[in-house]
Design a protein around this motif. Sequence first.
Motif, PDB file in Angstrom:
ATOM      1  N   GLY A 162       1.137  -1.644   0.102  1.00 45.29           N
ATOM      2  CA  GLY A 162      -0.002   0.255   0.670  1.00 45.29           C
ATOM      3  C   GLY A 162       0.716   1.792  -0.146  1.00 45.29           C
ATOM      4  N   LEU A 163       2.021   1.201   0.903  1.00 48.80           N
ATOM      5  CA  LEU A 163       3.041   2.890   0.568  1.00 48.80           C
ATOM      6  C   LEU A 163       3.944   2.433  -0.888  1.00 48.80           C
ATOM      7  N   GLU A 164       4.511   1.693  -1.484  1.00 44.99           N
ATOM      8  CA  GLU A 164       3.658   1.578  -3.244  1.00 44.99           C
ATOM      9  C   GLU A 164       3.097   2.781  -3.510  1.00 44.99           C
ATOM     10  N   LEU A 165       2.174   1.877  -3.527  1.00 43.55           N
ATOM     11  CA  LEU A 165       0.960   2.557  -4.430  1.00 43.55           C
ATOM     12  C   LEU A 165       0.721   4.089  -3.793  1.00 43.55           C
ATOM     13  N   LEU A 166       0.477   4.600  -2.734  1.00 50.28           N
ATOM     14  CA  LEU A 166       0.506   6.103  -2.429  1.00 50.28           C
ATOM     15  C   LEU A 166       1.262   6.507  -2.613  1.00 50.28           C
ATOM     16  N   LEU A 167       2.154   6.061  -3.212  1.00 52.66           N
ATOM     17  CA  LEU A 167       3.560   7.124  -3.764  1.00 52.66           C
ATOM     18  C   LEU A 167       3.828   7.008  -4.738  1.00 52.66           C
ATOM     19  N   ASP A 168       3.093   6.296  -5.244  1.00 56.42           N
ATOM     20  CA  ASP A 168       2.646   6.290  -7.400  1.00 56.42           C
ATOM     21  C   ASP A 168       1.813   7.188  -7.125  1.00 56.42           C
ATOM     22  N   LEU A 169       0.102   7.172  -6.279  1.00 57.72           N
ATOM     23  CA  LEU A 169      -0.711   8.474  -6.550  1.00 57.72           C
ATOM     24  C   LEU A 169       0.155  10.230  -6.388  1.00 57.72           C
ATOM     25  N   LEU A 170       1.088  10.106  -4.960  1.00 59.15           N
ATOM     26  CA  LEU A 170       1.485  10.832  -4.730  1.00 59.15           C
ATOM     27  C   LEU A 170       2.304  11.881  -6.455  1.00 59.15           C
ATOM     28  N   ARG A 171       2.969  11.022  -6.866  1.00 62.98           N
ATOM     29  CA  ARG A 171       3.460  11.230  -7.771  1.00 62.98           C
ATOM     30  C   ARG A 171       2.611  11.809  -8.788  1.00 62.98           C
ATOM     31  N   SER A 172       1.606  11.344  -8.939  1.00 69.02           N
ATOM     32  CA  SER A 172       0.894  11.785 -10.248  1.00 69.02           C
ATOM     33  C   SER A 172      -0.182  12.744  -9.865  1.00 69.02           C
ATOM     34  N   PRO A 173       0.242  14.094 -11.341  1.00 66.21           N
ATOM     35  CA  PRO A 173      -0.251  15.171 -10.998  1.00 66.21           C
ATOM     36  C   PRO A 173      -2.193  15.059 -11.143  1.00 66.21           C
ATOM     37  N   GLN A 174      -2.359  13.633 -11.705  1.00 66.45           N
ATOM     38  CA  GLN A 174      -4.312  13.570 -11.147  1.00 66.45           C
ATOM     39  C   GLN A 174      -4.366  13.152 -10.420  1.00 66.45           C
ATOM     40  N   TYR A 175      -3.465  12.838  -9.082  1.00 60.02           N
ATOM     41  CA  TYR A 175      -4.444  12.440  -8.235  1.00 60.02           C
ATOM     42  C   TYR A 175      -3.775  13.951  -6.960  1.00 60.02           C
ATOM     43  N   ARG A 176      -4.023  14.958  -7.860  1.00 60.22           N
ATOM     44  CA  ARG A 176      -3.387  16.475  -6.655  1.00 60.22           C
ATOM     45  C   ARG A 176      -4.273  16.563  -5.681  1.00 60.22           C
ATOM     46  N   SER A 177      -5.747  16.238  -5.873  1.00 59.00           N
ATOM     47  CA  SER A 177      -6.371  16.763  -4.560  1.00 59.00           C
ATOM     48  C   SER A 177      -6.830  15.895  -3.598  1.00 59.00           C
ATOM     49  N   VAL A 178      -5.764  15.218  -3.616  1.00 59.83           N
ATOM     50  CA  VAL A 178      -6.215  13.317  -2.904  1.00 59.83           C
ATOM     51  C   VAL A 178      -4.761  13.786  -1.899  1.00 59.83           C
ATOM     52  N   HIS A 179      -2.869  14.862  -2.414  1.00 56.88           N
ATOM     53  CA  HIS A 179      -2.374  14.369  -2.539  1.00 56.88           C
ATOM     54  C   HIS A 179      -2.122  15.145  -0.728  1.00 56.88           C
ATOM     55  N   HIS A 180      -3.231  15.488   0.368  1.00 54.52           N
ATOM     56  CA  HIS A 180      -2.783  16.019   1.124  1.00 54.52           C
ATOM     57  C   HIS A 180      -3.231  14.954   2.302  1.00 54.52           C
ATOM     58  N   ARG A 181      -4.631  14.313   1.522  1.00 54.31           N
ATOM     59  CA  ARG A 181      -4.850  13.027   3.078  1.00 54.31           C
ATOM     60  C   ARG A 181      -3.441  12.288   2.052  1.00 54.31           C
ATOM     61  N   ILE A 182      -3.471  12.014   1.474  1.00 56.63           N
ATOM     62  CA  ILE A 182      -1.726  10.767   1.161  1.00 56.63           C
ATOM     63  C   ILE A 182      -1.328  11.586   2.648  1.00 56.63           C
ATOM     64  N   THR A 183      -0.789  12.332   1.979  1.00 60.41           N
ATOM     65  CA  THR A 183       0.609  13.102   3.277  1.00 60.41           C
ATOM     66  C   THR A 183       0.366  12.734   4.203  1.00 60.41           C
ATOM     67  N   ALA A 184      -0.678  13.310   4.694  1.00 58.60           N
ATOM     68  CA  ALA A 184      -1.123  13.271   6.169  1.00 58.60           C
ATOM     69  C   ALA A 184      -1.843  11.181   6.971  1.00 58.60           C
ATOM     70  N   ALA A 185      -1.344  10.496   5.846  1.00 56.28           N
ATOM     71  CA  ALA A 185      -1.573   9.053   6.117  1.00 56.28           C
ATOM     72  C   ALA A 185      -0.637   9.175   6.431  1.00 56.28           C
ATOM     73  N   PHE A 186       0.631   9.322   5.742  1.00 57.03           N
ATOM     74  CA  PHE A 186       1.913   8.649   5.808  1.00 57.03           C
ATOM     75  C   PHE A 186       2.116   9.247   7.521  1.00 57.03           C
TER      76      PHE A 186
END
Length: 895
Positions: free
Chosen positions: A308-332
Amino acid sequence: MSFLSLSSCLASLSAAEDPVGLSRALSELRSRHVSRAGGAGQFRRQGGLVPLVALLTEPSRAAALGASRRNLELALSLLANSCTEPGSRVQVRELGGIPALICILQSVCIDSIWNRVSRALGNLALDSQNSRIIHESGAVSSLVQILKTSQDVGCLQSCLRALRILGDSQPHRLSICQQGGLASCVQMLTSPHPDVVCAAVRAVCELSRGCSLDCAEQLSPAVPTLMALASEDQVKTAVHPAAFGTLCNLCNQGALRPMLGNAGIIKLLITKAIAVQGAPSRCFPLVRALCFCCREAVNRVRVRELGGLELLLDLLRSPQYRSVHHRITAAFLHFCHDTAALSLLGLGGLASLLAKRLEEVAWAAEEREGVQSLKEVPDEEEEKGAASFDFPPEPRSRKEQGSSEESLRSWLLSEGYINSLEDLPPEWIMDRENREESVKTMFSPKGKGSQIAKLSEKRTQLPHTSGHLLSCNSRIPEIFASPSVLGLRSPAPTEVYGPELPVLLLLSRFSQLSDTSSCLVSHPILKGLLTYVICHPNPSNRAARLLQRLTCDPLCLEAFIRTGSICTLRARLLLHDSPDEEGKERNRYPERAKELGHILLRNLCIQAESPFGVGLVTHMLVSGPQSDRQQCALCLPFIYRNDSSHRQNLLDGAIRLVLDQLMLSLDPVYFFHASECLSSILKPEGSPAPTKSSSPVSPSCCYQELFSQDQGDIVFVLDGGERLVGSRELVSKSCEVFCAMLQGGYAESQQREVHLREVPFCAFLPLLHYLHGCSQDSFCPTLQRLQKVEPDQELAQSPLAFTLAAAGRFLLPGLQCVLENTVRETVLTLDNLPSVYNLAEVHESVQLRRDCCRYLMKRLHPPQRRARTLLQLYEQAQDKQQLSQHLQDVLQGKD
């Protein structure tokens, strides 16, 4: 059999006298007119809803309808079909059709009638105002009762659909849940009929949005069933997304997440998210649920082990998921105490992504002109129940107002200040209103000292009021009288609770790992931190403390040197310049940035001057890779003080390394740092003060005084035909070349007119003045005009340059020295320094070239302009090796 037209059907519907005719009209309207595309709207516009609703609301007309069950079913079915059109839903509400439908629902016990009424109510509930009326009319409890009693598949589907549509807002969903609607839908998940299961799971998915604790308790028994529906392939297409949606909604409740993790939700979410990663709209709910699952320790282990960490890292790199970047950072952030997870995230490049996020936050705040609230408004789902369930809330059996009193009593008892609770006097505990008033008064700005004193005196006198209740050696009076207890504490430093807080906390946690340098000391990370500190309108102190922690770590010194970060820190904090950025960045707090820069460089200087640091720097400078040697040479003047015994030992080799790279590189960033490095070695000097003569001197010209009457014994004729008179004796005496020409064995010695080739008039005239005794001290106007170079004129094409060339041709070192001084004092500036150096190269003036190098390195110049001039100097120099040698001589004081 002939078909009835719409007008004929409406006429029969309005008459409603013949049950048979009414039945045929209703059937025709339902099957042929309303069912076709646009038929419902045409039916409404033709006035069909008025008589149709009247059949349900007017007693006289309802008799004809009630005489036949089939007619009632047809009317209800026709009304349900009509309400698929928005205008019809509004008109039915205005005609009072909703109460009539609810009355039928509550008074009839026939599945087919229930089915059609439920379908009509579901269609009407698509309008928010209709939904509110239906809820207020008590139809939800009737629909729930139908779900419990009916066995008809169609009826159950219609009821489930109606409940799903009625859950259009959080209060309505809560009302349905409290009336048992959600529990009834959950029971339908195990139905043997696939259509009922599909309708039930869709209803459960909708009703569980914004899942409350009551909702979670009713859904907890259905978790295994939902997991099976989300995993199976042999179900209807609509079941999979609805089951997934329900499970994602359940992840909103911390009380259910441990159970969901045990049921396998983590693996399911990760697998599904990877499968739909290319479709962000479908992946967003899964990412949100996975981030919620990171809040409990038992689920964090599963997230880490299942990828799951690798998946969230990939999403954090993707500009398509910019709207959830703050949520991913808080999850980390929940993994901050998991060393294995942090190592995995560090290797995956999380620190660089966080620094980029920090930079984006700074620029976003800059664009908003600093208008930002201290605390962001939480999302709708960020409710109290979404908090981590690692520490479940304890049930409270006492009233809120007694909690503080009980805790105080328990503390006094545990510390031994009292032997039992009976030792306290009843009047010692004030009632709540008096206690709040006392606290407000005590901490008010006015009269603070007197109120504290009064309260202390009152507390001190309390034991005497009860006599035997408190022993004489009790410390309660001392505690209450102590100013350290009652006095005001200093306010805590202001903390920024913005989107950058999780980022800074994670970066701070990375700085506490054993391998800090590889994680944090790099150009992208420091760039993000410095941009945040410099450009954010209200930066958090955590960023500055993080930078200080890194510069105080001896293990980070090598990384600071190797990455060139020391030069970057100095440039951005002390010089307020960014050589690798386009444009000028806005430094909101230059003094604060400069103070931080001095602190960071001082920390690095302390590390470098330690025995470990000296050995490290010496090794990197002498035997390290070429890139490390160059970076070490660039930062050497900044990490060793001028009085350091190690500075001079290492400086000579550093200068040579920097100069050698200048001959090979054309990188503006390198030239910027190199110019700052080289200029920092020398003690800067200001511009020389202009010399002022004590008394004005009138200009005089010896040449004009001698030949004012065109007298002379020789005439020099130039290529342009100009004729200049001169004295053969003075010219021969002042110049060896002319002496040999005019008094030797050449033909010119016998000529009155001497022709000179390739000497321009603008150059020979000052030369002739000089040969006849004119000088700058006499303020000869002709020599003075050489000091004026037109702004749009190149120095190489100016009279000064031509005169300097002529002085070299006729071997006049004195005139060359005078002209070089003129260039040095009046022409040499930072803008035309490359041109002056080229001129000195052409005429082989060593001293003028060194003067150019000294002017560039020792004068106070803007860093960017100095670097740009140095780059131009190397680009235009004919002999770069000689230029480097001149710079080295200047830096080592050999000039």
